[in-house]
Write a protein that holds these residues in place. Structure first.
Motif, PDB file in Angstrom:
ATOM      1  N   ALA A  20      -7.982  29.210  43.758  1.00  0.00           N
ATOM      2  CA  ALA A  20      -8.549  28.999  45.234  1.00  0.00           C
ATOM      3  C   ALA A  20      -9.590  27.776  45.506  1.00  0.00           C
ATOM      4  O   ALA A  20      -9.492  27.331  46.617  1.00  0.00           O
ATOM      5  CB  ALA A  20      -9.285  30.350  45.632  1.00  0.00           C
ATOM      6  N   LEU A  21     -10.270  27.666  44.462  1.00  0.00           N
ATOM      7  CA  LEU A  21     -11.421  26.335  44.916  1.00  0.00           C
ATOM      8  C   LEU A  21     -10.563  24.893  44.966  1.00  0.00           C
ATOM      9  O   LEU A  21     -10.779  24.399  45.731  1.00  0.00           O
ATOM     10  CB  LEU A  21     -12.263  26.136  43.785  1.00  0.00           C
ATOM     11  CG  LEU A  21     -13.197  25.176  43.854  1.00  0.00           C
ATOM     12  CD1 LEU A  21     -14.294  25.558  45.089  1.00  0.00           C
ATOM     13  CD2 LEU A  21     -14.027  24.938  42.498  1.00  0.00           C
ATOM     14  N   PHE A  22      -9.578  24.794  44.072  1.00  0.00           N
ATOM     15  CA  PHE A  22      -8.688  23.807  44.280  1.00  0.00           C
ATOM     16  C   PHE A  22      -8.036  23.475  45.525  1.00  0.00           C
ATOM     17  O   PHE A  22      -7.878  22.535  46.266  1.00  0.00           O
ATOM     18  CB  PHE A  22      -7.552  23.596  43.068  1.00  0.00           C
ATOM     19  CG  PHE A  22      -6.785  22.457  43.258  1.00  0.00           C
ATOM     20  CD1 PHE A  22      -7.079  21.215  42.741  1.00  0.00           C
ATOM     21  CD2 PHE A  22      -5.483  22.682  44.097  1.00  0.00           C
ATOM     22  CE1 PHE A  22      -5.983  20.231  42.959  1.00  0.00           C
ATOM     23  CE2 PHE A  22      -4.489  21.736  44.050  1.00  0.00           C
ATOM     24  CZ  PHE A  22      -4.994  20.477  43.331  1.00  0.00           C
ATOM     25  N   ASN A  57     -11.908  13.101  40.227  1.00  0.00           N
ATOM     26  CA  ASN A  57     -12.761  13.855  39.558  1.00  0.00           C
ATOM     27  C   ASN A  57     -12.326  15.228  38.927  1.00  0.00           C
ATOM     28  O   ASN A  57     -12.501  15.833  38.003  1.00  0.00           O
ATOM     29  CB  ASN A  57     -13.992  14.382  40.701  1.00  0.00           C
ATOM     30  CG  ASN A  57     -15.038  15.204  39.925  1.00  0.00           C
ATOM     31  OD1 ASN A  57     -15.005  16.477  39.978  1.00  0.00           O
ATOM     32  ND2 ASN A  57     -16.018  14.574  39.555  1.00  0.00           N
ATOM     33  N   TYR A  58     -11.561  15.952  39.936  1.00  0.00           N
ATOM     34  CA  TYR A  58     -10.559  16.995  39.413  1.00  0.00           C
ATOM     35  C   TYR A  58      -9.775  16.819  38.132  1.00  0.00           C
ATOM     36  O   TYR A  58      -9.591  17.838  37.178  1.00  0.00           O
ATOM     37  CB  TYR A  58      -9.802  17.649  40.400  1.00  0.00           C
ATOM     38  CG  TYR A  58      -9.016  19.016  40.091  1.00  0.00           C
ATOM     39  CD1 TYR A  58      -9.818  20.136  40.255  1.00  0.00           C
ATOM     40  CD2 TYR A  58      -7.607  18.814  39.872  1.00  0.00           C
ATOM     41  CE1 TYR A  58      -9.108  21.229  39.722  1.00  0.00           C
ATOM     42  CE2 TYR A  58      -6.950  20.030  39.250  1.00  0.00           C
ATOM     43  CZ  TYR A  58      -7.623  21.221  39.266  1.00  0.00           C
ATOM     44  OH  TYR A  58      -6.936  22.399  38.874  1.00  0.00           O
ATOM     45  N   ASN A  59      -8.988  15.679  38.086  1.00  0.00           N
ATOM     46  CA  ASN A  59      -8.312  15.295  37.160  1.00  0.00           C
ATOM     47  C   ASN A  59      -8.965  15.040  35.556  1.00  0.00           C
ATOM     48  O   ASN A  59      -8.337  15.591  34.789  1.00  0.00           O
ATOM     49  CB  ASN A  59      -7.357  14.237  37.250  1.00  0.00           C
ATOM     50  CG  ASN A  59      -6.162  14.444  38.289  1.00  0.00           C
ATOM     51  OD1 ASN A  59      -5.859  15.686  38.374  1.00  0.00           O
ATOM     52  ND2 ASN A  59      -5.627  13.623  39.062  1.00  0.00           N
ATOM     53  N   ILE A 100     -21.162  13.490  38.184  1.00  0.00           N
ATOM     54  CA  ILE A 100     -21.323  12.081  38.825  1.00  0.00           C
ATOM     55  C   ILE A 100     -21.220  11.198  37.487  1.00  0.00           C
ATOM     56  O   ILE A 100     -20.699  10.083  37.356  1.00  0.00           O
ATOM     57  CB  ILE A 100     -22.521  11.734  39.697  1.00  0.00           C
ATOM     58  CG1 ILE A 100     -22.312  12.557  41.154  1.00  0.00           C
ATOM     59  CG2 ILE A 100     -22.768  10.485  39.853  1.00  0.00           C
ATOM     60  CD1 ILE A 100     -23.471  12.460  41.713  1.00  0.00           C
ATOM     61  N   ARG A 101     -22.104  11.623  36.439  1.00  0.00           N
ATOM     62  CA  ARG A 101     -22.386  10.841  35.176  1.00  0.00           C
ATOM     63  C   ARG A 101     -20.766  10.678  34.605  1.00  0.00           C
ATOM     64  O   ARG A 101     -20.610   9.872  33.954  1.00  0.00           O
ATOM     65  CB  ARG A 101     -23.415  11.422  34.276  1.00  0.00           C
ATOM     66  CG  ARG A 101     -24.851  11.143  34.846  1.00  0.00           C
ATOM     67  CD  ARG A 101     -25.683  11.690  33.946  1.00  0.00           C
ATOM     68  NE  ARG A 101     -27.014  11.383  34.569  1.00  0.00           N
ATOM     69  CZ  ARG A 101     -28.130  12.385  34.326  1.00  0.00           C
ATOM     70  NH1 ARG A 101     -28.020  13.407  33.748  1.00  0.00           N
ATOM     71  NH2 ARG A 101     -29.276  11.953  34.872  1.00  0.00           N
ATOM     72  N   ILE A 102     -20.232  11.795  34.340  1.00  0.00           N
ATOM     73  CA  ILE A 102     -18.973  11.957  33.774  1.00  0.00           C
ATOM     74  C   ILE A 102     -17.901  10.807  34.365  1.00  0.00           C
ATOM     75  O   ILE A 102     -17.233  10.192  33.828  1.00  0.00           O
ATOM     76  CB  ILE A 102     -18.307  13.361  33.665  1.00  0.00           C
ATOM     77  CG1 ILE A 102     -19.139  14.315  32.811  1.00  0.00           C
ATOM     78  CG2 ILE A 102     -16.887  13.287  33.284  1.00  0.00           C
ATOM     79  CD1 ILE A 102     -18.684  15.686  32.823  1.00  0.00           C
ATOM     80  N   MET A 103     -18.135  10.921  35.792  1.00  0.00           N
ATOM     81  CA  MET A 103     -17.053   9.801  36.504  1.00  0.00           C
ATOM     82  C   MET A 103     -17.641   8.708  36.356  1.00  0.00           C
ATOM     83  O   MET A 103     -16.741   7.613  36.618  1.00  0.00           O
ATOM     84  CB  MET A 103     -17.100  10.481  37.827  1.00  0.00           C
ATOM     85  CG  MET A 103     -16.158  11.911  38.088  1.00  0.00           C
ATOM     86  SD  MET A 103     -14.768  12.035  37.341  1.00  0.00           S
ATOM     87  CE  MET A 103     -13.779  10.643  38.505  1.00  0.00           C
ATOM     88  N   GLY A 111     -13.247  20.525  40.141  1.00  0.00           N
ATOM     89  CA  GLY A 111     -12.874  20.581  41.528  1.00  0.00           C
ATOM     90  C   GLY A 111     -13.961  20.768  42.636  1.00  0.00           C
ATOM     91  O   GLY A 111     -13.814  21.113  43.800  1.00  0.00           O
ATOM     92  N   ARG A 112     -15.103  20.592  41.987  1.00  0.00           N
ATOM     93  CA  ARG A 112     -16.324  20.577  43.065  1.00  0.00           C
ATOM     94  C   ARG A 112     -16.213  19.340  44.018  1.00  0.00           C
ATOM     95  O   ARG A 112     -15.725  18.291  43.607  1.00  0.00           O
ATOM     96  CB  ARG A 112     -17.625  20.414  42.439  1.00  0.00           C
ATOM     97  CG  ARG A 112     -17.808  21.570  41.501  1.00  0.00           C
ATOM     98  CD  ARG A 112     -19.305  21.921  41.146  1.00  0.00           C
ATOM     99  NE  ARG A 112     -20.328  21.255  41.983  1.00  0.00           N
ATOM    100  CZ  ARG A 112     -20.901  22.112  42.972  1.00  0.00           C
ATOM    101  NH1 ARG A 112     -20.150  23.230  43.145  1.00  0.00           N
ATOM    102  NH2 ARG A 112     -21.726  21.787  43.828  1.00  0.00           N
TER     103      ARG A 112
END
Length: 176
Positions: free
Chosen positions: A51-53, A156-158, A116-119, A163-164
């Motif tokens: 649902a979030l996606f 970000n989702y991938n 944000i850091r992960i990305m 999915g935020r």
């Protein structure tokens, strides 16, 4: 609740609900009630996902579905006062700070900061927008913004599988 609060405070405003096909089927019994409050329910096809996606898939592409000035409200937002001044206050797109906080340090959740850091996205926090309420006019700049937002949200989702929408909203806002 959000739609009802808008209808009570602004009886003549056009309310459009964007909903994915799966959610529409799941709330079939409530659709009649929603139809009585809203002017239109648009059922949007989305890729498979939770649902979030599905929600974020639609949210990050709103100008594809509605070609007018839009006040987007998450379903947990209650309107208590006039919205009629919004079109004159915003030239392209406007949002509120996350948590309505003045201090940048109070606007950013630790989970969002980690994403944000992960990305590997640059953090220069002056304003961290809340993705639950924003207003925009249909302009070329706004359409480009939503294209960026959706692109960064997908990236970000991938990468994270979460999915935020706010980390990608923040990053898209800093890419002009």
């Amino acid at each position: 609740a959000s739609c009802l609060s808008v209808r009570i405070t602004h009886p003549s405003i056009k309310i459009i609900v964007l909903i994915d096909e799966t959610s529409h089927k799941n709330i079939d019994s409530e659709i009649q009630i929603l139809s009585e409050i809203c002017n239109q329910i648009m059922v949007i096809s989305t890729p498979e996902g939770n649902a979030l996606f599905r929600n974020r898939w639609i949210k990050t592409q709103i100008p594809k579905y509605i070609s007018a000035s839009v006040l987007f409200l998450d379903s947990d937002i209650l309107v208590r006062d006039t919205l009629y001044e919004l079109p004159t206050l915003v030239s392209n797109i406007g949002a509120v700070t996350n948590h309505n906080a003045e201090s940048p340090g109070m606007q950013l959740w630790e989970d969002d900061l980690n994403e944000i850091r992960i990305m590997n996205w640059h953090i220069d926090l002056e304003f961290y927008p809340n993705g639950g309420m924003f207003f925009f006019h249909q302009t070329p700049e706004v359409n480009e913004f939503f294209i960026r937002w959706h692109k960064y949200w997908i990236e970000n989702y991938n990468k994270t599988g979460r999915g935020r929408d706010q980390p990608s909203l923040y990053f898209a806002n800093h890419q002009d």
